[in-house]
Scaffold this motif. Structure first.
Motif, PDB file in Angstrom:
ATOM      1  N   ALA A  39       0.658  -1.130  -0.021  1.00  0.00           N
ATOM      2  CA  ALA A  39       0.177   0.101  -0.017  1.00  0.00           C
ATOM      3  C   ALA A  39       0.705   1.376  -0.127  1.00  0.00           C
ATOM      4  O   ALA A  39       0.308   2.355  -0.509  1.00  0.00           O
ATOM      5  CB  ALA A  39      -0.947   0.067   1.204  1.00  0.00           C
ATOM      6  N   VAL A  40       2.161   1.175   0.340  1.00  0.00           N
ATOM      7  CA  VAL A  40       2.945   2.386   0.355  1.00  0.00           C
ATOM      8  C   VAL A  40       3.433   2.942  -1.130  1.00  0.00           C
ATOM      9  O   VAL A  40       4.331   3.572  -1.223  1.00  0.00           O
ATOM     10  CB  VAL A  40       4.282   1.982   1.441  1.00  0.00           C
ATOM     11  N   LYS A  41       3.230   1.760  -1.985  1.00  0.00           N
ATOM     12  CA  LYS A  41       3.530   2.217  -3.350  1.00  0.00           C
ATOM     13  C   LYS A  41       2.715   3.266  -4.206  1.00  0.00           C
ATOM     14  O   LYS A  41       1.517   3.196  -3.791  1.00  0.00           O
ATOM     15  CB  LYS A  41       3.825   0.873  -4.306  1.00  0.00           C
ATOM     16  N   CYS A  42       3.076   4.111  -4.970  1.00  0.00           N
ATOM     17  CA  CYS A  42       2.522   4.885  -5.642  1.00  0.00           C
ATOM     18  C   CYS A  42       1.279   4.490  -6.569  1.00  0.00           C
ATOM     19  O   CYS A  42       1.975   3.462  -7.320  1.00  0.00           O
ATOM     20  CB  CYS A  42       3.332   6.003  -6.396  1.00  0.00           C
ATOM     21  N   PRO A  43       0.188   4.457  -6.654  1.00  0.00           N
ATOM     22  CA  PRO A  43      -0.688   4.117  -7.572  1.00  0.00           C
ATOM     23  C   PRO A  43      -0.619   4.429  -9.005  1.00  0.00           C
ATOM     24  O   PRO A  43      -1.043   3.982  -9.990  1.00  0.00           O
ATOM     25  CB  PRO A  43      -2.209   4.343  -7.144  1.00  0.00           C
ATOM     26  N   GLN A  44       0.071   5.583  -9.204  1.00  0.00           N
ATOM     27  CA  GLN A  44       0.238   6.202 -10.359  1.00  0.00           C
ATOM     28  C   GLN A  44       1.706   5.660 -11.259  1.00  0.00           C
ATOM     29  O   GLN A  44       1.366   5.093 -12.329  1.00  0.00           O
ATOM     30  CB  GLN A  44       0.018   7.579 -10.510  1.00  0.00           C
ATOM     31  N   CYS A  45       2.847   5.755 -10.272  1.00  0.00           N
ATOM     32  CA  CYS A  45       3.919   5.529 -10.965  1.00  0.00           C
ATOM     33  C   CYS A  45       4.765   4.443 -10.226  1.00  0.00           C
ATOM     34  O   CYS A  45       5.784   4.193 -10.833  1.00  0.00           O
ATOM     35  CB  CYS A  45       4.825   6.778 -11.241  1.00  0.00           C
ATOM     36  N   ARG A  46       4.227   3.791  -9.206  1.00  0.00           N
ATOM     37  CA  ARG A  46       4.810   2.755  -8.638  1.00  0.00           C
ATOM     38  C   ARG A  46       6.032   2.941  -7.952  1.00  0.00           C
ATOM     39  O   ARG A  46       6.677   2.340  -7.368  1.00  0.00           O
ATOM     40  CB  ARG A  46       4.908   1.264  -9.619  1.00  0.00           C
ATOM     41  N   ALA A  47       6.156   4.335  -7.574  1.00  0.00           N
ATOM     42  CA  ALA A  47       7.349   4.598  -6.854  1.00  0.00           C
ATOM     43  C   ALA A  47       7.196   4.319  -5.233  1.00  0.00           C
ATOM     44  O   ALA A  47       5.868   4.572  -5.079  1.00  0.00           O
ATOM     45  CB  ALA A  47       7.698   6.003  -7.193  1.00  0.00           C
ATOM     46  N   VAL A  68      -4.225  11.415  10.926  1.00  0.00           N
ATOM     47  CA  VAL A  68      -4.045  11.282   9.255  1.00  0.00           C
ATOM     48  C   VAL A  68      -2.637  10.771   8.952  1.00  0.00           C
ATOM     49  O   VAL A  68      -1.632  11.469   9.206  1.00  0.00           O
ATOM     50  CB  VAL A  68      -4.355  12.701   8.713  1.00  0.00           C
ATOM     51  N   LYS A  69      -2.551   9.538   8.173  1.00  0.00           N
ATOM     52  CA  LYS A  69      -1.631   9.042   7.599  1.00  0.00           C
ATOM     53  C   LYS A  69      -1.674   9.744   6.275  1.00  0.00           C
ATOM     54  O   LYS A  69      -2.552   9.481   5.527  1.00  0.00           O
ATOM     55  CB  LYS A  69      -1.752   7.681   7.710  1.00  0.00           C
ATOM     56  N   VAL A  70      -0.370  10.308   5.800  1.00  0.00           N
ATOM     57  CA  VAL A  70      -0.382  11.049   4.422  1.00  0.00           C
ATOM     58  C   VAL A  70       0.853  10.191   3.797  1.00  0.00           C
ATOM     59  O   VAL A  70       2.016  10.068   4.176  1.00  0.00           O
ATOM     60  CB  VAL A  70       0.089  12.519   4.633  1.00  0.00           C
ATOM     61  N   HIS A  71       0.357   9.637   2.644  1.00  0.00           N
ATOM     62  CA  HIS A  71       1.362   9.035   1.594  1.00  0.00           C
ATOM     63  C   HIS A  71       1.708  10.188   0.527  1.00  0.00           C
ATOM     64  O   HIS A  71       0.581  10.445   0.043  1.00  0.00           O
ATOM     65  CB  HIS A  71       0.668   7.762   1.053  1.00  0.00           C
ATOM     66  N   HIS A  72       2.905  10.204   0.163  1.00  0.00           N
ATOM     67  CA  HIS A  72       3.156  11.301  -0.740  1.00  0.00           C
ATOM     68  C   HIS A  72       4.156  10.588  -1.575  1.00  0.00           C
ATOM     69  O   HIS A  72       5.305   9.994  -1.432  1.00  0.00           O
ATOM     70  CB  HIS A  72       3.984  12.516   0.104  1.00  0.00           C
ATOM     71  N   CYS A  73       4.088  10.849  -2.913  1.00  0.00           N
ATOM     72  CA  CYS A  73       4.916  10.258  -3.928  1.00  0.00           C
ATOM     73  C   CYS A  73       5.755  11.357  -4.384  1.00  0.00           C
ATOM     74  O   CYS A  73       5.577  12.409  -4.954  1.00  0.00           O
ATOM     75  CB  CYS A  73       3.898  10.062  -5.036  1.00  0.00           C
ATOM     76  N   PRO A  74       7.209  11.285  -4.152  1.00  0.00           N
ATOM     77  CA  PRO A  74       8.262  12.170  -4.332  1.00  0.00           C
ATOM     78  C   PRO A  74       8.540  12.264  -5.711  1.00  0.00           C
ATOM     79  O   PRO A  74       9.262  13.290  -6.235  1.00  0.00           O
ATOM     80  CB  PRO A  74       9.520  11.666  -3.600  1.00  0.00           C
ATOM     81  N   LYS A  75       7.837  11.161  -6.755  1.00  0.00           N
ATOM     82  CA  LYS A  75       8.293  11.253  -7.888  1.00  0.00           C
ATOM     83  C   LYS A  75       7.082  12.070  -8.792  1.00  0.00           C
ATOM     84  O   LYS A  75       7.888  12.832  -9.775  1.00  0.00           O
ATOM     85  CB  LYS A  75       8.286   9.838  -8.266  1.00  0.00           C
ATOM     86  N   CYS A  76       5.780  11.809  -8.718  1.00  0.00           N
ATOM     87  CA  CYS A  76       4.803  12.376  -9.350  1.00  0.00           C
ATOM     88  C   CYS A  76       4.087  13.330  -8.503  1.00  0.00           C
ATOM     89  O   CYS A  76       3.083  14.078  -9.039  1.00  0.00           O
ATOM     90  CB  CYS A  76       4.139  11.506 -10.049  1.00  0.00           C
ATOM     91  N   GLY A  77       4.181  13.431  -7.160  1.00  0.00           N
ATOM     92  CA  GLY A  77       3.831  14.413  -6.582  1.00  0.00           C
ATOM     93  C   GLY A  77       2.318  13.879  -5.938  1.00  0.00           C
ATOM     94  O   GLY A  77       1.417  14.676  -5.321  1.00  0.00           O
ATOM     95  N   ALA A  78       1.886  12.725  -6.369  1.00  0.00           N
ATOM     96  CA  ALA A  78       0.387  12.330  -5.922  1.00  0.00           C
ATOM     97  C   ALA A  78       0.537  11.909  -4.521  1.00  0.00           C
ATOM     98  O   ALA A  78       1.431  11.667  -3.873  1.00  0.00           O
ATOM     99  CB  ALA A  78       0.047  10.842  -6.471  1.00  0.00           C
TER     100      ALA A  78
END
Ligand SMILES: [Zn+2]
Length: 96
Positions: A39-47, A68-78
């Protein structure tokens, strides 16, 4: 008058059935751990997403808190936010 030693009830052993239940419980725990990691992988770019916790309302000894648990993708910003409740604090303050 005599004690009947022959009449002793022996509790049935769990045996193989107990081992199977334990094995299935271990497998379920491992599967849940794997789902949590995925679940910690980005749904858009899999980063790999970074995870941070933000406290909305701290827990007290009487009421549960909200975080609140915030998941942030450093690659695509999702990013995605998941609210979850924290159990009431066990530490009793010096009240009264
Ligand atoms: Zn991404």
């Amino acid at each position: 008058m005599g004690i009947d030693l022959a009449h002793v009830d022996v509790a049935p052993e769990p045996g193989a059935t107990g081992l199977w239940v334990a094995a299935i419980m271990v497998l379920v725990a491992l599967a849940m751990a794997a789902i949590h990691r995925a679940a910690v992988k980005c749904p858009q770019c899999r980063a790999k997403m970074t995870v941070s916790d933000r406290c909305v309302r701290p827990a007290t000894t009487l009421a549960e808190g909200l975080s609140v648990k915030v998941h942030h993708c450093p690659k695509c910003g999702a990013f995605s936010e998941t609210e979850y409740r924290t159990p009431p604090s066990q530490t009793m303050g010096g009240c009264c």
